[in-house]
Structure formats: structure tokens, C-alpha cells
Enzyme design. Structure first.
Site, PDB file in Angstrom:
ATOM      1  N   SER A  76     -26.188 -20.131  27.201  1.00  0.00           N
ATOM      2  CA  SER A  76     -26.509 -18.887  26.843  1.00  0.00           C
ATOM      3  C   SER A  76     -25.548 -17.810  26.568  1.00  0.00           C
ATOM      4  CB  SER A  76     -26.992 -18.171  28.414  1.00  0.00           C
ATOM      5  OG  SER A  76     -25.949 -18.458  29.616  1.00  0.00           O
ATOM      6  N   HIS A 100     -32.911 -21.376  27.459  1.00  0.00           N
ATOM      7  CA  HIS A 100     -32.753 -20.687  26.045  1.00  0.00           C
ATOM      8  C   HIS A 100     -33.169 -21.819  25.028  1.00  0.00           C
ATOM      9  CE1 HIS A 100     -30.570 -17.096  27.450  1.00  0.00           C
ATOM     10  NE2 HIS A 100     -30.168 -17.744  28.382  1.00  0.00           N
ATOM     11  N   LYS A 155     -38.035 -16.020  29.296  1.00  0.00           N
ATOM     12  CA  LYS A 155     -37.474 -15.789  27.693  1.00  0.00           C
ATOM     13  C   LYS A 155     -38.757 -16.022  26.666  1.00  0.00           C
ATOM     14  CE  LYS A 155     -32.811 -16.452  29.320  1.00  0.00           C
ATOM     15  NZ  LYS A 155     -33.375 -15.865  30.565  1.00  0.00           N
TER      16      LYS A 155
END
Lengths: 397, 83
Positions: free
Chosen positions: A186, A214, A245
Site C-alpha cells: 500500500s 491493493h 478499493k
């Protein structure tokens, strides 16, 4: 030091931070217009720090699913699944995630943070187990380790030889130890050398957990993350990820072929004692998952945007994370320098993330951009132009 | 204190000098955070070096009881296999 006096120094730091009228760590968003634009301090601001990689937060399919879910099932579940039961949507989403990874089963958690907390503390026990974590792992992984009470060994970031050395030192305890890494990290946006870590875990008889927070939606033809890109889905014991996300909602999950995964529903305290995800969130996530899976065009555009911004910043001489990715970190020597660049970008109408040491790898502060598939070419141009104009400012601070 | 402990202290001192700066003086009673100006992340990075220096594993969870240079040296002595 009393209960509250320990906050004195933080209060002073915060007052200094607010003296210029900005709180970069709690920016007030007055209105959100789209995945890439919002009204902040009365201005239309380009969002380049929201980890909204595929831009699905306004996907019509997801919004429609939320409307239907709230009419059908109400606003919340009012408690944990153990106490209040599992809604049909919870069970369906878990099956869909298991199908997505072609794994035996999956568990859904209320947040991504909680997914790591629940998995690690549920799997490992004090006095029995050993956890080996990459030094750059997310705070949720550190906190899960701490909650477990197990022995925690940290190895140098992405350093296969360093992990090998630490496994060797464990002797017999290496067999059965749990290694924890991330798909894309990240902070700096770099990815784990997963094939090498899989080799090590097989050599020592350890287990491997990969957090794809991610990298879900970002890597692999179907967006399954680094495990898919490296063709190692079946070599990884536990795949953890987040809905917040690329899937544009909130929540977390773990998928695994180990039948014991389902037993964590009874033993993992962060799962047992937390309210379950509300129907709206489950519905939105279920609608987003096929969009992510079939989002080949979105991923292509995401990587075009990411490479373009990374290469432009690299060409300007900014110090960046080690490889292009949708997480693009600009490394700065001081907090003041990072703050100046962050404010400069905001003045140019761009919101990114400001992250101070020591919450960063090394001892540098970061201005972190995250690129979205739905950033237009003009928006990427605007970000590139702003960084070009601020280059000297960042150097001089 | 045994000779072994003193050897650990000497070797540990070299790493502490590196992370804390050569001008900073410290002794066994020096607090790692307040005395050497290290933050919790720097202590963790120091431990990577210390583990390699002594070829040991120091679980992070054991560091909650480590406050001073002496605490750290004693923990290393405890974890270091007899040679």
C-alpha cells in the site's frame, strides 16, 4: 504521564497542522460527484488518492442493487452472524468469492482491516505458533499478529534471502509457521516476489497468506490479484482482500482450500463479535464482483494511466516507489517537503494522500497518488502538469 | 555479569551507535525510545540488524518488555544458543 496527558504532543502537532486551514488527514468532502471528482473547501477537486482503482463506486449496476436491497432487506443486520444469523446475501457472496478464486470456501468480514485481524488472530495462538511478516505489511496485519499473541518474526521487505534466513533460524518451528505478504504494498506500490515465497514455504512446510487488498481488480486477467498473475492461486493457503478499493464498497474476505477456514467462524473473535455487513454493502459488492472479473478493459486503462503518471513523475526526477503501479508514491526527505508538495497539489485542485514517517517504510514521508481506470486522459494530464510545476517547490522545501 | 553478557553488550553497542548516531552516549540504563531518540519503527529495524548480528530470532511480542539497553542485551543472552 496520565491517561490523557500523553495526547499533549499530538495535540500540539495537530494544532500546527490546522493552523494553515488544512487537515490533510481528515479532509472534509462536501460533496462527491464521481469516482474522480468532489467538492472540497468550495472547489471542484480531482481525486487521485482514493484507491478507487476501477471507479466502481458509481457503477449503475451497484447502485441499482443497493436500492433493491434496502427496500427488500432494510438498513442493517443489527448484530453478528453468530447471534443474528447469516442473510442470504452473506452466504451468496461467500460462494461467489469461492467460485471467483476456484477455492473450497470463503468468509466475508465487515471491513478489510477486520479480515486480517480475524484471520491472523484466528489461525495463530500464543505459545504455539509463529508468524513471519514482511516488514512493510499493513497495520491490520501487525495488529492481527499482536491480537493472536503468537511469536511474530519480521523479515526485510520483499527480501527472499532474508525470509529464508529467518525460517532457518526457527528450526523445526518453521514447519507450520504462517508467512504473510501482500500482493501490492500500500505504501510504495511494489509487489511481492510471490513465486520465490511459495518456493520457500514449500521447502520449509510453512503456510502462506497473501493480502490482495491493493491488487484485487488490478492484477491478473480476471482481476484476482497477484495470485492469478503469477498462476499461484492453488499454492497460496489463504487469500485475503478487501471490498473497499476495486469493488467500491466496504468489507473484507478470505478464500482458501483449507476446510478449517469455516471453523474460524466459531473461534475468530473479530468475526464472532462484530456486526455483519449490511444488505446494501453486500448487494453492492455482489454487483461489483462480476464487473471486476470481466473488467479487462478497465484494467487495461488503469495500467495505461498508472504507467503514464509514473513515467512522467520519474522523468521529472521525483523519487518514486520501485515500480509502476496504480499506487504511485513520491518519497520526500522531510515532513515539511511532503506537506508543501501536498498543499501545492491541492492548490492545483488535486487531492492525494499525505503520509508522514514513521508510518512509512524507511524514514521518508510520502505523497501518495492512486490512479483509477476512470481517470480521463485530461485528468492525468492535469496531475502531470501540477507535479511539473511543483518540482522546484518540492526540492526547495 | 558474565563475559558472555559483556560481549553481547559490546556488539550490540555498535549497532546502537549506528542507529542513534555516533555522538550520542548511552549505557545499560539508557531507554531505547527516550534515551536514544528511536521511534517504535526504528526499534523494529534495529532488531533486524541485531537478529543478524547474533543469528537469532527475536519475536516482536517479546519486545514489549524491552525498555533499556540492558533489557535488550539480556533478551539476546537468553535467546542466543550456548556456543
Amino acid at each position: 504521564m496520565t491517561l490523557l496527558s500523553k495526547f499533549d504532543s499530538l495535540a500540539a502537532d495537530r494544532a500546527a497542522l490546522l493552523s494553515t486551514g488544512f487537515d490533510p488527514f481528515g479532509i472534509p468532502i462536501e460533496q462527491i460527484y464521481s469516482p474522480t471528482e468532489a467538492l472540497i473547501k468550495g472547489r471542484r477537486i480531482l481525486l487521485a488518492g482514493t484507491n478507487n482503482y476501477l471507479g466502481l463506486t458509481f457503477a449503475p449496476e451497484c447502485i441499482q442493487a443497493v436500492h433493491e436491497a434496502i427496500d427488500r432487506e432494510g438498513t442493517g443486520t443489527t448484530g453478528s452472524r453468530m447471534a443474528n444469523g447469516s442473510f442470504a446475501g452473506h452466504r451468496a457472496l461467500e460462494q461467489e468469492l469461492a467460485d471467483f478464486y476456484e477455492c473450497r470456501s470463503a468468509i466475508v468480514f465487515t471491513t478489510g482491516y477486520q479480515a486480517n485481524l480475524a484471520m491472523i488472530s484466528g489461525l495463530a495462538r500464543a505459545g504455539e505458533d509463529t508468524l513471519l511478516i514482511d516488514a512493510d505489511c499493513h497495520a491490520s496485519i501487525y495488529d492481527g499478529c499482536r491480537l493472536s499473541g503468537a511469536d511474530v518474526i519480521r523479515f526485510r521487505h520483499n527480501n527472499v534471502a532474508d525470509l529464508d534466513k529467518r525460517l532457518r533460524r526457527l528450526g523445526d518451528r518453521a514447519a507450520g509457521a504462517l508467512i504473510i505478504v501482500e500482493g501490492i504494498y500500500s505504501m510504495l506500490g511494489d509487489r511481492a516476489p510471490l513465486a520465490d515465497f511459495v518456493d520457500l514455504k514449500n521447502t520449509y512446510g510453512s503456510y502462506l497468506l497473501v493480502d490482495e487488498a491493493h491488487s484485487l481488480g488490478v492484477l491478473g486477467h480476471y482481476g484476482r490479484g497477484l495470485v492469478e498473475e503469477t498462476d499461484l492461486i492453488n499454492e497460496v493457503d489463504f487469500i485475503v482482500g478487501t471490498f473497499s478499493k476495486s469493488l467500491g464498497s466496504t468489507g473484507g474476505y478470505c478464500a482458501s482450500n483449507h476446510p478449517e477456514l469455516d471453523l474460524l467462524r466459531y473461534t475468530s473473535r473479530p468475526f464472532v463479535f462484530t456486526a455483519s455487513p449490511p444488505p446494501t454493502v453486500v448487494a453492492s459488492t455482489r454487483a461489483a464482483l462480476p464487473l471486476l472479473r470481466e473488467g479487462v478493459v478497465l484494467r487495461k486503462k488503469l495500467w495505461e494511466n498508472a504507467r503514464r503518471l509514473y513515467q512522467h513523475l520519474d522523468g521529472l526526477g521525483y523519487k518514486l516507489g520501485p515500480e509502476p503501479s496504480p499506487v504511485i508514491a513520491v518519497l520526500l526527505e522531510s515532513r515539511e517537503q511532503a506537506r508543501a508538495l501536498w498543499e501545492g497539489l491541492f492548490e492545483h485542485g488535486i487531492y492525494v494522500n499525505l503520509i508522514f514517517a514513521p508510518a512509512t517504510p524507511g524514514n521518508e514521508s510520502l505523497v501518495r497518488c492512486s490512479v483509477s481506470a476512470v481517470h480521463t486522459g485530461e485528468q492525468i494530464d492535469h496531475i502531470c502538469q501540477a507535479f511539473a510545476e511543483l518540482r522546484e517547490l518540492a526540492s526547495a522545501s | 555479569m558474565t563475559v558472555k553478557y559483556d560481549e553481547i553488550l559490546d556488539r550490540l553497542g555498535l549497532h546502537l551507535q549506528q542507529v542513534a548516531g555516533t555522538k550520542l552516549e548511552f549505557d545499560e540504563d539508557t531507554n531505547l525510545i527516550e534515551g536514544l531518540g528511536l521511534d517504535s519503527y526504528k526499534v523494529l529495524d534495529l532488531m533486524l540488524e541485531v537478529e543478524d548480528e547474533f543469528d537469532i530470532s527475536v519475536p516482536m511480542n517479546l519486545l514489549t518488555d524491552v525498555h533499556t539497553v540492558r533489557d535488550l542485551a539480556q533478551l539476546i543472552e537468553q535467546l542466543k544458543p550456548a556456543q
